[in-house]
Design a protein around this motif. Structure first.
Motif, PDB file in Angstrom:
ATOM      1  N   LYS A  46       0.731  -0.890   0.225  1.00  0.00           N
ATOM      2  CA  LYS A  46       0.133   0.302  -0.421  1.00  0.00           C
ATOM      3  C   LYS A  46       1.164   1.065   0.286  1.00  0.00           C
ATOM      4  CE  LYS A  46      -2.045  -1.100   4.294  1.00  0.00           C
ATOM      5  NZ  LYS A  46      -1.099  -2.599   4.410  1.00  0.00           N
ATOM      6  N   SER A  47       1.708   1.217   1.024  1.00  0.00           N
ATOM      7  CA  SER A  47       2.587   2.631   1.090  1.00  0.00           C
ATOM      8  C   SER A  47       3.494   2.531   0.053  1.00  0.00           C
ATOM      9  CB  SER A  47       3.851   1.805   2.133  1.00  0.00           C
ATOM     10  OG  SER A  47       2.443   2.769   3.443  1.00  0.00           O
ATOM     11  N   VAL A  48       3.851   1.444  -0.485  1.00  0.00           N
ATOM     12  CA  VAL A  48       4.846   1.424  -2.043  1.00  0.00           C
ATOM     13  C   VAL A  48       4.051   2.038  -2.917  1.00  0.00           C
ATOM     14  CG1 VAL A  48       6.437   0.125  -3.336  1.00  0.00           C
ATOM     15  CG2 VAL A  48       6.260  -0.419  -1.151  1.00  0.00           C
ATOM     16  N   ALA A 177      -2.960   9.661   1.798  1.00  0.00           N
ATOM     17  CA  ALA A 177      -3.381   9.931   3.228  1.00  0.00           C
ATOM     18  C   ALA A 177      -2.936   8.371   4.206  1.00  0.00           C
ATOM     19  CB  ALA A 177      -4.504  10.183   3.908  1.00  0.00           C
ATOM     20  N   ASP A 178      -1.799   8.297   3.728  1.00  0.00           N
ATOM     21  CA  ASP A 178      -1.346   6.576   3.965  1.00  0.00           C
ATOM     22  C   ASP A 178      -0.862   6.464   5.396  1.00  0.00           C
ATOM     23  OD1 ASP A 178       0.274   4.988   4.627  1.00  0.00           O
ATOM     24  OD2 ASP A 178       1.933   5.097   3.284  1.00  0.00           O
ATOM     25  N   GLU A 179      -2.148   5.685   6.546  1.00  0.00           N
ATOM     26  CA  GLU A 179      -2.733   5.728   8.100  1.00  0.00           C
ATOM     27  C   GLU A 179      -2.879   6.651   8.263  1.00  0.00           C
ATOM     28  OE1 GLU A 179      -1.259   1.941   8.901  1.00  0.00           O
ATOM     29  OE2 GLU A 179      -0.667   1.042   7.085  1.00  0.00           O
ATOM     30  N   PRO A 180      -3.196   7.577   8.585  1.00  0.00           N
ATOM     31  CA  PRO A 180      -3.104   8.906   8.923  1.00  0.00           C
ATOM     32  C   PRO A 180      -3.151   8.975  10.521  1.00  0.00           C
ATOM     33  CG  PRO A 180      -5.529   9.345   7.958  1.00  0.00           C
ATOM     34  CD  PRO A 180      -4.645   7.792   7.039  1.00  0.00           C
TER      35      PRO A 180
END
Ligand SMILES: Nc1ncnc2c1ncn2[C@@H]1O[C@H](COP(=O)(O)OP(=O)(O)OP(=O)(O)O)[C@@H](O)[C@H]1O
Ligand SMILES: [Mg+2]
Lengths: 320, 316
Positions: A46-48, A177-180
């Motif tokens: 996901k982050s990648v 928004a990455d796991e904000p």
């Protein structure tokens, strides 16, 4: 036309253990103003995927193939200087750790104002005045007084509000928004997500919301993409993912939807088995070793992604 | 803030007291005493002469009372008189201290202008040939003692080009050019040896900072690599480097003692060396006292500069 269109994207990292294929041939699109949730367990890419969109993969990472179209511009072809004009202006990003994502030695007002100076050519006084408005928008009390404060003087929730203000500064078309809220208290989590959603609706920005939390998905997402082993397993409108999941992995996630009142450790989705080794990906479906419905067909190559309806697709060869 | 500074200054006193005690006692434990040296210069040496000189210099008193009277003098700003020249130690220090200060200051400037840019470059280009060259250079500077380099600079240019560095001290305010001409070579040598550690520290700290989340945030804002480094990374990276500079001051002084000797710079190092050879106790004690005080004050100044550099410290 989609705002963002990711086509056949693959990303890999150079590591001591060889190339890690973190994202493999994914297709994804985001329409203007919509909220797309990306879910999946830890390490699913996901982050990648998010970092690839902004070309922030770092020294070791590289886009192996595919394209990322933003309003028709292929970002994969962009030079570093071109990408700098995209970052923080057309696309901005909010990270998971509000504690460490702000610079400890720069006042928050300046950090919020910086994108305006950078992308809009604003003078610092004008940008700081705008930063004050932005802090007001994200409901920080006494915004004027906060401008000169440093991150360590703010609580985690306040810092994440600052991050949101910073992301909104140049009115981006897309916010990632990455796991904000993962690092925040449960009560604060809800406030921050509600705020984020409200502001994207207000400004018309699209939102890619990366999360572990399926409760969040149900509340805030228009559509959902489920990732596993660097691939997209299923995408569907949010309501359908809950009512009619079509991939065994998604079903596994659903059945492990936690009891929100329980302790945190019990709330993370768990499915028996280990995620695949991305340095040596299996030849077939990455989920096959853990899949309750596995058949021989699953290991004959990676299952192609198929659309079951115009908005609901999956990568699975199963027929039930 | 003022109260804090005052507290810190008062806290220096015990340290200074013990340091002076140690120096005072240990100097007198060095074999060979000053009277023997003095008598050796004259042929007539009887035990009466010995007793006479000893009492004239106050060395016949018990060590403790010598120390007490020295401390008494120090408290009134009197560091005693040189046993050999009979001039006040304060005057000798007044003449030599600024010279060493100049040497140290030049060396520091040179060290920082060399070390910090190269350290930053090295971190930004980690594991490239440029980084390897910079790191090898700093290892080399760390390994080569500056007295050896100093000797080379004295010998080889004179053999090859019949040029040798000027060895005549000219006060800065008399002729700045001639002064710098003389001071620059020892200052460069001293600065280079100091730059080695600073460079490595800068590189390490910058590498650490470049891994931080807020650097990723800065990139995600659209800052160019250079802007990111100068606006966001550098200040965080340099905070620990500043402490290191404080810790290096004693080394700087140690280096100055040797280089002043080689390049005939009439600073405190030269004074100290002569005083040690001659067992000129008051001069030695005076120098150590001043150096000790200087080191402590510089470190205090650095602690205070933290408040300026690091907002977390400022708000405590
Ligand atoms: N810089 C990197 N170098 C090497 N491997 C990396 C790098 N960044 C990510 N990876 C690998 O890529 C894979 C996907 O990582 P990613 O961070 O996208 O997971 P994620 O889905 O965001 O997980 P999480 O929910 O834990 O944040 C992981 O196996 C990870 O080890
Ligand atoms: Mg992640």
């Amino acid at each position: 036309m989609a705002l963002l269109e990711i086509d056949n994207l693959s990303v890999s990292f150079r590591t001591d253990a060889g190339r890690v294929h973190a994202v493999n041939n994914i297709n994804l699109h985001v329409d203007p103003g919509e909220t797309l949730a990306v879910v999946g367990e830890s390490g699913s890419g996901k982050s990648v995927t998010a970092l690839a969109i902004l070309d922030l993969l770092g020294e070791a990472g590289r886009i192996d193939n595919g394209s990322i179209q933003l309003e028709g511009d292929n970002l994969v072809q962009f030079s570093e200087a071109d990408m700098q004009r995209v970052r923080g202006d057309r696309i901005s990003m909010i990270f998971q750790e509000p504690m460490t994502s702000l610079n400890p030695v720069i006042p928050v007002g300046k950090q919020v104002a910086e994108p305006l100076v950078l992308h809009r050519g604003a003078s610092w006084p004008d940008a700081l005045a705008a930063a004050e408005d932005l802090l007001k928008q994200v409901a920080i009390p006494d915004p004027e007084g906060r401008l000169d404060e440093y991150p360590h003087q703010l609580s985690g929730g306040m810092r994440q509000r600052v991050m949101i203000a910073m992301a909104l500064a140049c009115s981006p078309k897309l916010i990632i928004a990455d796991e904000p809220t993962t690092a925040l208290d449960v009560t604060v989590q809800a406030q921050i997500l509600a705020l984020l959603k409200e502001l994207t609706v207000e400004t018309g920005a699209a939102l890619i919301l990366i999360t572990h939390d399926l409760g969040v998905v149900a509340r805030y997402a228009d559509r959902v993409a489920v990732m596993y082993g660097g691939r997209i397993m299923e995408t569907a409108p949010a309501r359908e993912i809950y009512g009619n999941p079509q991939h065994p992995y998604t079903r596994g996630l659903m059945s492990s939807i936690p009891d929100l009142s329980g302790p945190i450790a019990d709330r993370l989705p768990t499915i028996e088995g280990q995620p695949p080794d991305l340095a040596n990906p299996p030849p077939g479906c990455p989920f096959a070793p853990r899949c309750p419905h596995v058949s021989t067909a699953c290991n004959d190559g990676v299952p192609p992604f198929e659309w079951l309806t115009p908005t609901h697709g999956r990568a699975c060869v199963g027929h039930e | 803030m003022q109260a804090y500074i005052a507290r810190r200054l008062i806290a220096l006193l015990p340290t200074l007291f013990f340091a002076s005690l140690i120096v005072f006692v240990s100097m007198r434990l060095i074999p060979g005493d000053v009277i023997d040296l003095m008598l050796a210069q004259n042929d007539i040496a009887t035990s009466q002469d010995r007793a006479r000189i000893e009492s004239a210099l106050g060395l016949d008193q018990p060590l403790l009372s010598q120390y007490v009277s020295w401390v008494g003098g120090v408290l009134q700003g009197d560091l005693g008189r040189s046993l050999w020249q009979n001039t006040p130690v304060t005057e000798q220090l007044k003449a030599s201290l600024p010279i060493t200060f100049e040497l140290g200051f030049l060396a520091l400037i040179i060290a920082l202008t060399v070390a910090i840019p190269i350290g930053i470059y090295s971190a930004m280009r980690q594991d490239t040939p440029g980084d390897y060259i910079a790191r090898s250079f700093s290892l080399l500077m760390l390994a080569i003692p500056s007295f050896w380099l100093g000797t080379l600079v004295m010998v080889f240019p004179s053999v090859w080009w019949r040029w040798s560095p000027p060895l005549e001290y000219v006060p800065f305010f008399e002729d700045p050019i001639a002064n710098l001409n003389h001071m620059l070579v020892p200052a460069i040598l001293l600065g280079l040896s100091m730059s080695a550690v600073t460079m490595r520290m800068t590189r390490t700290m910058m590498l650490e900072v470049l891994r931080q989340d807020y650097v990723r945030t800065a990139r995600a804002k659209g800052l160019s690599e250079n802007m990111m480094v100068f606006r966001h990374a550098l200040r965080n990276g340099l905070i620990p480097v500043v402490t290191l500079i404080g810790l290096q001051v004693p080394l700087l002084i140690g280096g100055a003692v040797i280089l002043e000797q080689i390049f005939v710079v009439p600073g405190m190092g030269l004074l100290l060396l002569e005083a040690v050879f001659q067992r000129d106790y008051p001069v030695i004690s005076g120098i150590f006292l001043v150096v000790g005080l200087g080191v402590l004050l510089i470190n205090l100044l650095i602690d205070l500069s933290y408040g300026f550099l690091d907002p977390k410290v400022r708000h405590q």
